[in-house]
Write a protein that holds these residues in place. Sequence first.
Motif, short mmCIF file in Angstrom:
data_model
loop_
_atom_site.label_atom_id
_atom_site.label_comp_id
_atom_site.label_asym_id
_atom_site.label_seq_id
_atom_site.Cartn_x
_atom_site.Cartn_y
_atom_site.Cartn_z
N ASN A 168 0.90 19.39 5.88
CA ASN A 168 0.53 20.22 6.87
C ASN A 168 1.69 21.14 7.95
OD1 ASN A 168 -2.61 19.81 5.94
ND2 ASN A 168 -1.87 17.87 7.24
N GLN A 169 2.27 20.19 8.21
CA GLN A 169 3.08 21.01 9.11
C GLN A 169 3.69 22.43 8.69
OE1 GLN A 169 6.10 18.29 10.52
NE2 GLN A 169 4.12 16.53 11.65
N VAL A 170 4.49 22.35 7.05
CA VAL A 170 5.17 23.22 6.50
C VAL A 170 4.16 24.35 6.28
CG1 VAL A 170 5.55 23.66 4.16
CG2 VAL A 170 6.22 21.54 5.01
N GLU A 171 2.77 24.32 6.03
CA GLU A 171 1.69 24.65 5.64
C GLU A 171 1.71 25.98 6.66
OE1 GLU A 171 -2.59 25.66 4.06
OE2 GLU A 171 -2.38 23.52 4.69
N GLY A 172 1.48 25.26 7.95
CA GLY A 172 1.34 25.93 9.41
C GLY A 172 2.17 26.62 9.81
N TYR A 173 3.58 26.13 9.84
CA TYR A 173 5.48 27.05 9.84
C TYR A 173 4.66 28.19 8.67
CZ TYR A 173 9.87 29.02 9.77
OH TYR A 173 11.02 29.54 9.88
N LEU A 174 4.00 28.08 7.50
CA LEU A 174 4.78 28.92 7.07
C LEU A 174 3.00 30.61 7.08
CD1 LEU A 174 4.81 27.52 3.35
CD2 LEU A 174 6.62 29.26 4.85
N LEU A 175 2.35 30.04 8.07
CA LEU A 175 0.99 30.33 8.32
C LEU A 175 1.44 31.32 9.15
CD1 LEU A 175 -2.05 28.82 7.59
CD2 LEU A 175 -1.38 30.81 6.52
N TRP A 176 1.96 30.66 9.88
CA TRP A 176 2.49 30.99 11.85
C TRP A 176 3.45 32.08 11.17
CZ3 TRP A 176 0.52 32.23 15.94
CH2 TRP A 176 0.70 32.77 16.81
N SER A 177 4.36 31.80 10.33
CA SER A 177 5.44 32.52 9.94
C SER A 177 5.06 34.01 9.64
CB SER A 177 6.62 32.47 9.52
OG SER A 177 7.03 31.26 10.04
N ALA A 178 4.31 33.80 8.70
CA ALA A 178 3.61 35.19 7.98
C ALA A 178 2.35 36.00 9.11
CB ALA A 178 2.42 34.96 6.87
N THR A 179 1.79 35.32 10.42
CA THR A 179 1.03 36.15 11.61
C THR A 179 2.74 36.64 12.28
OG1 THR A 179 -0.08 33.71 11.56
CG2 THR A 179 -0.18 35.73 13.50
N VAL A 180 3.49 36.04 12.31
CA VAL A 180 4.68 37.15 12.88
C VAL A 180 5.04 37.51 12.17
CG1 VAL A 180 7.23 36.72 13.78
CG2 VAL A 180 5.31 34.81 15.01
N ALA A 181 5.36 38.10 11.23
CA ALA A 181 5.47 39.41 10.32
C ALA A 181 4.62 40.55 10.53
CB ALA A 181 6.00 38.78 9.09
N GLU A 182 3.45 39.62 10.25
CA GLU A 182 2.14 40.93 10.37
C GLU A 182 2.36 41.46 11.70
OE1 GLU A 182 -1.61 43.16 9.07
OE2 GLU A 182 0.61 41.93 7.78
N SER A 189 0.48 -1.21 0.17
CA SER A 189 -0.17 -0.48 0.23
C SER A 189 1.02 1.01 0.12
CB SER A 189 -0.91 -0.19 1.05
OG SER A 189 -1.61 1.11 1.52
N ASP A 190 0.44 2.55 -0.71
CA ASP A 190 1.19 3.39 -0.93
C ASP A 190 0.54 4.32 0.47
OD1 ASP A 190 2.99 5.26 -2.00
OD2 ASP A 190 1.53 6.27 -3.08
N LEU A 191 -0.71 4.49 1.02
CA LEU A 191 -1.62 5.24 2.71
C LEU A 191 -0.73 5.77 2.65
CD1 LEU A 191 -3.75 6.22 3.04
CD2 LEU A 191 -4.47 3.70 4.03
N PRO A 192 0.49 4.20 3.96
CA PRO A 192 1.82 5.38 5.29
C PRO A 192 2.05 6.55 4.33
CG PRO A 192 1.71 2.63 4.97
CD PRO A 192 0.75 3.46 4.12
N ARG A 193 2.99 6.37 2.92
CA ARG A 193 3.43 7.10 2.62
C ARG A 193 2.77 8.55 2.47
NH1 ARG A 193 6.39 5.72 -2.19
NH2 ARG A 193 6.79 3.72 -1.71
N ARG A 194 1.93 8.88 1.88
CA ARG A 194 0.60 9.20 1.58
C ARG A 194 0.67 10.31 2.40
NH1 ARG A 194 -3.67 7.77 -1.48
NH2 ARG A 194 -2.81 5.55 -2.06
N GLU A 195 -0.02 9.73 3.39
CA GLU A 195 -0.72 10.09 5.04
C GLU A 195 1.05 10.76 5.40
OE1 GLU A 195 -1.83 6.78 7.59
OE2 GLU A 195 -3.90 7.24 6.51
N SER A 196 2.10 10.62 4.84
CA SER A 196 3.32 11.09 5.67
C SER A 196 3.67 12.23 5.11
CB SER A 196 4.34 10.10 5.16
OG SER A 196 5.64 10.68 5.78
#
Length: 114
Positions: free
Chosen positions: A15-29, A2-9
Amino acid sequence: MSDLPRRESAASIGNQVEGYLLWSATVAEAERRAEEFLRPLDWLTTSQRAEIEQCYVADNLRRARQDLERVAARSRSLRAEYENRYRSLRRRCLGVTLAVWAALTTAVALLCVL
């Protein structure tokens, strides 16, 4: 295999990268707003300006974190509610399908007997 564990990872990392980028934008703002707030206060000393800026940014980030936690809690609540509704709808559809199937089977059996 199955390719499912790789896709979930990959989704988790995304999601972690997106969260980091959103928080960095919040800090900059928050920092931009602090600078904007302090701009007309030219009579402050450098240390006073830095202290006020730190307090302003910290307050903005605390509020942003509270907002994000509220949104996350509401998202979890909605997800649970929608999953329950979906399960209920799926059970009802299955019940209706079985009832129609039983009715058709009975009708065909009666027609064959006649």
